[in-house]
Design a protein around this motif. Structure first.
Motif, PDB file in Angstrom:
ATOM      1  N   PRO A 262     -17.454  97.132  82.576  1.00  0.00           N
ATOM      2  CA  PRO A 262     -16.430  96.700  83.531  1.00  0.00           C
ATOM      3  C   PRO A 262     -16.787  95.431  84.293  1.00  0.00           C
ATOM      4  O   PRO A 262     -15.911  94.593  84.538  1.00  0.00           O
ATOM      5  N   GLU A 263     -18.038  95.273  84.687  1.00  0.00           N
ATOM      6  CA  GLU A 263     -18.415  94.069  85.440  1.00  0.00           C
ATOM      7  C   GLU A 263     -18.269  92.815  84.573  1.00  0.00           C
ATOM      8  O   GLU A 263     -17.784  91.775  85.028  1.00  0.00           O
ATOM      9  N   ASP A 264     -18.691  92.923  83.317  1.00  0.00           N
ATOM     10  CA  ASP A 264     -18.528  91.787  82.400  1.00  0.00           C
ATOM     11  C   ASP A 264     -17.045  91.515  82.139  1.00  0.00           C
ATOM     12  O   ASP A 264     -16.634  90.360  82.012  1.00  0.00           O
ATOM     13  N   ALA A 265     -16.258  92.591  82.059  1.00  0.00           N
ATOM     14  CA  ALA A 265     -14.823  92.427  81.848  1.00  0.00           C
ATOM     15  C   ALA A 265     -14.180  91.690  83.020  1.00  0.00           C
ATOM     16  O   ALA A 265     -13.381  90.765  82.823  1.00  0.00           O
ATOM     17  N   LEU A 266     -14.555  92.063  84.248  1.00  0.00           N
ATOM     18  CA  LEU A 266     -14.021  91.384  85.425  1.00  0.00           C
ATOM     19  C   LEU A 266     -14.366  89.897  85.412  1.00  0.00           C
ATOM     20  O   LEU A 266     -13.539  89.054  85.778  1.00  0.00           O
ATOM     21  N   LEU A 290     -10.404  97.652  87.800  1.00  0.00           N
ATOM     22  CA  LEU A 290     -10.601  98.230  89.133  1.00  0.00           C
ATOM     23  C   LEU A 290     -10.133  99.684  89.190  1.00  0.00           C
ATOM     24  O   LEU A 290     -10.776 100.532  89.816  1.00  0.00           O
ATOM     25  N   LEU A 291      -9.030  99.976  88.499  1.00  0.00           N
ATOM     26  CA  LEU A 291      -8.524 101.344  88.479  1.00  0.00           C
ATOM     27  C   LEU A 291      -9.488 102.261  87.728  1.00  0.00           C
ATOM     28  O   LEU A 291      -9.716 103.418  88.136  1.00  0.00           O
ATOM     29  N   ALA A 292     -10.094 101.750  86.660  1.00  0.00           N
ATOM     30  CA  ALA A 292     -11.083 102.543  85.924  1.00  0.00           C
ATOM     31  C   ALA A 292     -12.296 102.833  86.817  1.00  0.00           C
ATOM     32  O   ALA A 292     -12.834 103.956  86.812  1.00  0.00           O
ATOM     33  N   GLN A 293     -12.705 101.834  87.577  1.00  0.00           N
ATOM     34  CA  GLN A 293     -13.842 102.043  88.495  1.00  0.00           C
ATOM     35  C   GLN A 293     -13.473 103.043  89.598  1.00  0.00           C
ATOM     36  O   GLN A 293     -14.315 103.842  90.027  1.00  0.00           O
ATOM     37  N   ARG A 295     -11.366 105.541  89.278  1.00  0.00           N
ATOM     38  CA  ARG A 295     -11.401 106.883  88.672  1.00  0.00           C
ATOM     39  C   ARG A 295     -12.841 107.354  88.491  1.00  0.00           C
ATOM     40  O   ARG A 295     -13.151 108.537  88.686  1.00  0.00           O
ATOM     41  N   GLN A 296     -13.729 106.434  88.101  1.00  0.00           N
ATOM     42  CA  GLN A 296     -15.138 106.796  87.902  1.00  0.00           C
ATOM     43  C   GLN A 296     -15.811 107.193  89.207  1.00  0.00           C
ATOM     44  O   GLN A 296     -16.836 107.880  89.208  1.00  0.00           O
ATOM     45  N   SER A 297     -15.255 106.746  90.321  1.00  0.00           N
ATOM     46  CA  SER A 297     -15.835 107.090  91.632  1.00  0.00           C
ATOM     47  C   SER A 297     -15.322 108.441  92.140  1.00  0.00           C
ATOM     48  O   SER A 297     -15.475 108.739  93.329  1.00  0.00           O
ATOM     49  N   ALA A 298     -14.732 109.216  91.233  1.00  0.00           N
ATOM     50  CA  ALA A 298     -14.111 110.495  91.608  1.00  0.00           C
ATOM     51  C   ALA A 298     -12.993 110.251  92.618  1.00  0.00           C
ATOM     52  O   ALA A 298     -12.719 111.071  93.491  1.00  0.00           O
ATOM     53  N   MET A 299     -12.346 109.101  92.462  1.00  0.00           N
ATOM     54  CA  MET A 299     -11.231 108.690  93.315  1.00  0.00           C
ATOM     55  C   MET A 299     -11.617 108.636  94.791  1.00  0.00           C
ATOM     56  O   MET A 299     -10.819 108.959  95.683  1.00  0.00           O
ATOM     57  N   LEU A 300     -12.848 108.171  95.031  1.00  0.00           N
ATOM     58  CA  LEU A 300     -13.322 108.019  96.413  1.00  0.00           C
ATOM     59  C   LEU A 300     -13.327 106.563  96.874  1.00  0.00           C
ATOM     60  O   LEU A 300     -13.287 106.307  98.077  1.00  0.00           O
ATOM     61  N   ASP A 301     -13.381 105.639  95.918  1.00  0.00           N
ATOM     62  CA  ASP A 301     -13.467 104.216  96.262  1.00  0.00           C
ATOM     63  C   ASP A 301     -12.063 103.663  96.495  1.00  0.00           C
ATOM     64  O   ASP A 301     -11.436 103.083  95.612  1.00  0.00           O
ATOM     65  N   GLU A 302     -11.571 103.848  97.729  1.00  0.00           N
ATOM     66  CA  GLU A 302     -10.212 103.443  98.067  1.00  0.00           C
ATOM     67  C   GLU A 302     -10.011 101.930  97.947  1.00  0.00           C
ATOM     68  O   GLU A 302      -8.908 101.462  97.654  1.00  0.00           O
ATOM     69  N   LYS A 303     -11.059 101.167  98.166  1.00  0.00           N
ATOM     70  CA  LYS A 303     -10.945  99.716  98.076  1.00  0.00           C
ATOM     71  C   LYS A 303     -10.571  99.286  96.665  1.00  0.00           C
ATOM     72  O   LYS A 303      -9.743  98.395  96.467  1.00  0.00           O
ATOM     73  N   ARG A 305      -8.938 101.097  94.469  1.00  0.00           N
ATOM     74  CA  ARG A 305      -7.541 101.467  94.226  1.00  0.00           C
ATOM     75  C   ARG A 305      -6.597 100.434  94.835  1.00  0.00           C
ATOM     76  O   ARG A 305      -5.634  99.978  94.185  1.00  0.00           O
ATOM     77  N   SER A 306      -6.866 100.067  96.061  1.00  0.00           N
ATOM     78  CA  SER A 306      -6.008  99.116  96.760  1.00  0.00           C
ATOM     79  C   SER A 306      -6.006  97.752  96.077  1.00  0.00           C
ATOM     80  O   SER A 306      -4.950  97.127  95.912  1.00  0.00           O
ATOM     81  N   GLN A 307      -7.186  97.301  95.650  1.00  0.00           N
ATOM     82  CA  GLN A 307      -7.276  96.008  94.967  1.00  0.00           C
ATOM     83  C   GLN A 307      -6.531  96.041  93.627  1.00  0.00           C
ATOM     84  O   GLN A 307      -5.868  95.066  93.255  1.00  0.00           O
ATOM     85  N   ALA A 308      -6.672  97.149  92.911  1.00  0.00           N
ATOM     86  CA  ALA A 308      -5.977  97.284  91.626  1.00  0.00           C
ATOM     87  C   ALA A 308      -4.473  97.162  91.823  1.00  0.00           C
ATOM     88  O   ALA A 308      -3.783  96.445  91.086  1.00  0.00           O
ATOM     89  N   LEU A 309      -3.947  97.853  92.837  1.00  0.00           N
ATOM     90  CA  LEU A 309      -2.511  97.792  93.105  1.00  0.00           C
ATOM     91  C   LEU A 309      -2.065  96.376  93.470  1.00  0.00           C
ATOM     92  O   LEU A 309      -0.985  95.934  93.076  1.00  0.00           O
ATOM     93  N   ASP A 310      -2.911  95.658  94.209  1.00  0.00           N
ATOM     94  CA  ASP A 310      -2.570  94.277  94.564  1.00  0.00           C
ATOM     95  C   ASP A 310      -2.399  93.413  93.320  1.00  0.00           C
ATOM     96  O   ASP A 310      -1.448  92.624  93.224  1.00  0.00           O
ATOM     97  N   TYR A 311      -3.306  93.556  92.364  1.00  0.00           N
ATOM     98  CA  TYR A 311      -3.213  92.765  91.138  1.00  0.00           C
ATOM     99  C   TYR A 311      -2.007  93.178  90.298  1.00  0.00           C
ATOM    100  O   TYR A 311      -1.322  92.331  89.717  1.00  0.00           O
ATOM    101  N   PHE A 312      -1.721  94.485  90.245  1.00  0.00           N
ATOM    102  CA  PHE A 312      -0.552  94.943  89.496  1.00  0.00           C
ATOM    103  C   PHE A 312       0.739  94.377  90.111  1.00  0.00           C
ATOM    104  O   PHE A 312       1.647  93.947  89.394  1.00  0.00           O
TER     105      PHE A 312
END
Length: 339
Positions: A262-266, A290-293, A295-303, A305-312
């Motif tokens: 994911p980091e290389d993809a970003l 960002l959305l994959a990350q 989900r991998q955080s057990a949906m705890l990394d709200e930042k 999620r928010s960033q992913a939605l901004d890009y979408f």
């Protein structure tokens, strides 16, 4: 994702030189009585002026003279043929098609006339008419390389790659040394989902012409479709040593993401946006990563999620016709384990 490419092949020069020689002799001072009779063909002198202007690179003067020739003699095939080529060179494909249509009407028994008309319709994305032109060319000359090759692509663009496969295979049989024929055959195999056959054809095309960047990009996409991500990454890395583009970085990013990097993809998606700030697919890639990350955080990394939605949302501003993104935005808006 496949990039369908085809070349505009000029068929003018051999015919033009011969005709110029004949008509120049006809119009020369002191011509014989026999040639003088031929010189009386209406529009012949204007055609020669147009043909000479074309050879000198003066397209506008050629157009004026050739229009004068066909106004004087609407059935002057060579004037219409050359005028079609002038318009084709200028990228005015509808005007070229109009002239080639008249050539076909006047001489329907020459396969190249149908090919030229089919090619213009292909370039105009009038695929049914392109299919008709190529088919008629093949009926007159079953071994015409370009008509077979492009008919295969037209069927594929129409969502019928299985119907086009026989023509793409025939093109590669007609000229086994044609990298274009193998590259296009590979695209048709890919469209059918015959990835192994497509890979072989892509590799054969590259073997015949190592400079075919678009074919190498398609090979990387093919390997990604086969989930052979490391091999695809290697191909992308080789390509990027010579060329760079937003689309290339975007595709590379998705392969890295699928390979669990994911980091290389970003990094690649961000490079894609630097090259083209309106590349909404690269925005989607960042959002997906960002959305994959998240989900991998057990949906705890709200930042994340928010960033992913901004890009979408930014992507949807550029292209609102993305139902997948619309559904994701709806699903992940105001989603939290701790409301």
């Amino acid at each position: 994702m496949q990039k369908l490419v085809f070349e505009i092949i000029g068929r003018t020069r051999g015919m033009l030189f011969g005709t110029l020689a004949v008509l120049a002799a006809i119009l020369a001072p002191g011509c014989t009585q026999e040639t003088a009779t031929v010189a009386e063909v209406r529009g012949g002198d204007q055609y020669v002026r147009g043909a000479l202007a074309y050879q000198e690179g003066d397209r506008e003067r050629a157009i004026v003279a050739l229009h004068a020739a066909i106004q004087e003699n609407p059935n002057l095939i060579m004037a219409r043929f050359l005028l079609g080529n002038v318009y084709k060179d200028k990228g005015e494909y509808q005007a070229a098609a109009d002239q080639y249509q008249r050539v076909v009407d006047l001489d329907p028994y020459v396969y190249s006339n149908h090919y030229n008309l089919g090619l213009m319709y292909h370039l105009l994305s009038r695929l049914q008419e392109a299919m008709s032109g190529y088919t008629k060319a093949i009926q007159l000359n079953p071994d015409d390389l370009k008509s077979n090759m492009y008919l295969g692509l037209v069927y594929t663009a129409l969502g019928r790659p299985e119907a086009g496969l026989q023509y793409s295979k025939k093109a590669a049989q007609i000229d086994p040394r044609s990298p274009e024929a193998y590259a296009n055959l590979a695209v048709v195999h890919d469209a059918i989902g015959e990835y192994a056959q497509a890979e072989l054809a892509y590799r054969r095309a590259i073997e015949l012409d190592s400079g075919r960047i678009e074919t190498a990009v398609n090979l990387a996409g093919n390997l990604t479709a086969q989930k052979r991500y490391k091999e695809a990454i290697s191909v992308y890395e080789q390509i990027l040593k010579g060329v760079d583009s937003s689309l290339l970085r975007q595709r590379f990013g998705y392969t890295l993401l699928q390979n669990g990097q994911p980091e290389d993809a970003l990094r690649e998606f961000n490079k894609a946006l630097k090259l083209n700030a309106r590349n909404y697919q690269a925005m989607n890639g960042i959002g997906d990563t960002l959305l994959a990350q998240y989900r991998q955080s057990a949906m705890l990394d709200e930042k994340k999620r928010s960033q992913a939605l901004d890009y979408f949302k930014k992507s949807l501003e550029l292209n609102s016709q993305q139902p997948r993104l619309t559904a994701l935005v709806k699903e992940y808006t105001n989603t939290s384990l701790f409301p």
